[in-house]
Design a protein around this motif. Structure first.
Motif, short mmCIF file in Angstrom:
data_model
loop_
_atom_site.label_atom_id
_atom_site.label_comp_id
_atom_site.label_asym_id
_atom_site.label_seq_id
_atom_site.Cartn_x
_atom_site.Cartn_y
_atom_site.Cartn_z
N VAL A 388 0.76 -1.16 -0.02
CA VAL A 388 -0.20 0.09 -0.02
C VAL A 388 0.89 1.04 0.00
O VAL A 388 0.55 2.34 -0.83
N ALA A 389 1.82 1.26 0.93
CA ALA A 389 2.97 2.38 0.81
C ALA A 389 3.51 2.53 -0.45
O ALA A 389 3.90 3.58 -0.96
N MET A 390 3.97 1.51 -1.09
CA MET A 390 4.50 1.55 -2.60
C MET A 390 3.59 2.23 -3.51
O MET A 390 3.93 3.03 -4.46
N ILE A 391 2.37 1.79 -3.53
CA ILE A 391 1.67 2.22 -4.52
C ILE A 391 1.14 3.86 -4.31
O ILE A 391 0.85 4.43 -5.06
N GLU A 397 3.46 10.09 -7.72
CA GLU A 397 4.58 10.30 -8.84
C GLU A 397 3.90 10.30 -10.18
O GLU A 397 4.35 10.66 -11.16
N GLY A 398 2.33 10.26 -10.33
CA GLY A 398 1.88 10.41 -11.23
C GLY A 398 1.46 9.07 -12.34
O GLY A 398 1.01 9.25 -13.44
N LEU A 399 1.94 7.89 -11.60
CA LEU A 399 1.89 6.78 -12.48
C LEU A 399 0.20 6.30 -12.47
O LEU A 399 -0.33 6.29 -11.55
N ALA A 407 5.54 -0.60 -13.14
CA ALA A 407 6.37 0.02 -12.27
C ALA A 407 6.27 -0.92 -10.85
O ALA A 407 7.33 -1.17 -10.06
N ALA A 408 5.06 -1.29 -10.32
CA ALA A 408 4.72 -1.91 -9.12
C ALA A 408 5.53 -3.41 -8.96
O ALA A 408 6.21 -3.75 -8.19
#
Length: 433
Positions: A388-391, A397-399, A407-408
């Motif tokens: 969750v923190a990564m997403i 960052e606009g992804l 990226a994930a």
């Protein structure tokens, strides 16, 4: 006529590297097997010939056979196929076979090439040269058709001609083997692509305003298929149904079961089933199709209302989806009513939870391969909180869409320090006002 069983002749010590080799070249061909003590390695240019002839000592073959490096070739001799089988070790590169030899046990009396066919079965990875009588080109040609690399006339042989024929035969066999492996690889790739099309479907979302993206990475090395599966369809009433699942294990059997469950889910969904009724029927499919009673599958299904503002959620032992909305941090949907995985409890029930989505949102479904990778020097799991923190960071960052999923998965792999051992599947549904 049956071939007499010869007295067992031990492989000369010089051939196994246990005795020094003589430096001189010459003498009868029978003595060639005693000359060279150098073992053959995979990168060595030295060639070894196995001559199968009932009277090798009387052969007109000149013994000064040279390999591509100009070194004397090793020559082993066998008087019949019984002895040849004992001498046929991995370091033999080429077999020179006298087609006049009888087949073992008197078999193939009406087949002129029975002895060759027996040798080809005995040594499928070795180059074979057929030795026939002068002028018997028809028999030699047939030998090549059956599988020999070339044929030679007995009365026309000399050392130079035979050395060249051996080298050509070995290279031709290597080329044939490489070509066959390439063809087999292409067939396997075609099969995998056909299976992959079943595992990684084209969503049936025509008429829906929702955007769909997915990423899939199998855990098995060089595999295209894994135990994870997903799908998305739109029914005539405008409802969008999506699911993601994970069969325990990573092998081809699990991949095949995942395909079966996905196809069953699509058929049942298009037939109007959803929620507990749908999952109960899928459990019956799994119980009938699995190879072992210990095999189970986790599943997450969502059915999004035609207006796109709410959804029904069912979890069968599966991680809860993640939802992201403008102005709010991404979070996991409730999973308090998570039911058991399919295949664990007969007669199980799976409650359907109603979820409010709002006007604009992104909904991410994923398998546990995304959260079970290692992070940090201590080897802890990423876990749902870490994901969750990564997403959240990647969204800031606009992804979005396919770029976000790429990226994930890539970041999870990098944090793991290499390829993930588990399959990974991620599905993203987006709704914009």
């Amino acid at each position: 006529m049956p071939v007499p069983v010869p007295r067992q002749r031990a492989i000369p010590a010089v051939e196994s590297g246990q005795a020094p080799a003589a430096s001189a070249i010459g003498g009868p061909l029978k003595e060639e097997a005693h000359r060279d003590a150098t073992p053959v390695h995979s990168n060595s240019a030295t060639l070894t010939l196995l001559l199968i002839e009932d009277d090798p000592a009387g052969s007109p073959i000149v013994p000064d056979l040279l390999d591509p490096a100009g070194k004397p070739m090793r020559v082993r001799t066998a008087r019949n196929l019984t002895e040849a089988e004992r001498l046929l070790t991995d370091d033999v590169h080429c077999i020179l076979l006298d087609l006049a030899l009888p087949a073992p046990g008197g078999s193939g009396a009406d087949d002129e090439l029975a002895v060759l066919k027996h040798v080809l079965q005995l040594a499928p990875r070795h180059a074979v040269l057929a030795l026939t009588a002068s002028g018997d080109a028809e028999r030699g040609t047939e030998a090549v058709r059956v599988g020999a690399q070339d044929y030679l006339f007995r009365d026309e042989l000399d050392g130079r001609l035979l050395s060249r024929a051996i080298r050509y035969a070995v290279e031709r066999k290597r080329s044939d083997t490489a070509e066959r492996r390439l063809a087999e690889g292409r067939l396997r790739a075609q099969e995998n692509r056909r299976l992959e099309r079943g595992l990684l479907p084209t969503p049936l979302l025509e008429g829906s305003s929702l955007r769909f993206a997915a990423r899939y990475r199998p855990g098995r090395s060089r595999a295209l298929l894994g135990g994870d599966f997903y799908d998305a369809v739109r029914t005539p009433d405008g409802t969008v149904h999506a699911m993601i699942g994970d069969v325990c294990g990573h092998g081809p059997d699990e991949a095949a079961l995942g395909v079966e469950l996905r196809i069953a889910w699509r058929a049942l969904t298009l037939a109007g089933l959803c929620g507990d009724e749908l999952l109960g029927t899928l459990q019956e499919v799994l119980e009938h199709e699995r190879a072992d009673e210990e095999i189970f599958a986790t599943l997450c299904t969502v059915d999004i209302a035609p207006d796109g503002r709410r959804a029904g959620l069912c979890l069968a032992g599966h991680p809860a989806p993640l939802i992201a909305r403008p102005g709010r941090p991404a979070r996991l949907l409730p999973y308090d009513n998570n039911g058991p995985a399919l295949g664990l409890l007969p007669g199980a029930r799976w409650p359907r939870m109603q979820v409010e989505l709002g006007a604009e949102w992104s909904l991410m479904l994923y398998t546990d391969g995304l959260i079970e990778g290692r992070v940090g020097a201590d080897g802890d799991r990423l876990g749902q909180d870490g994901m969750v923190a990564m997403i959240r960071r990647q969204l800031s960052e606009g992804l979005r869409g396919e770029e976000l999923l790429r990226a994930a998965v890539s970041e999870v792999r990098d944090m793991n320090g290499g390829e993930l051992t588990d399959d990974v599947a991620v599905v993203l549904l987006d709704r914009a006002p």
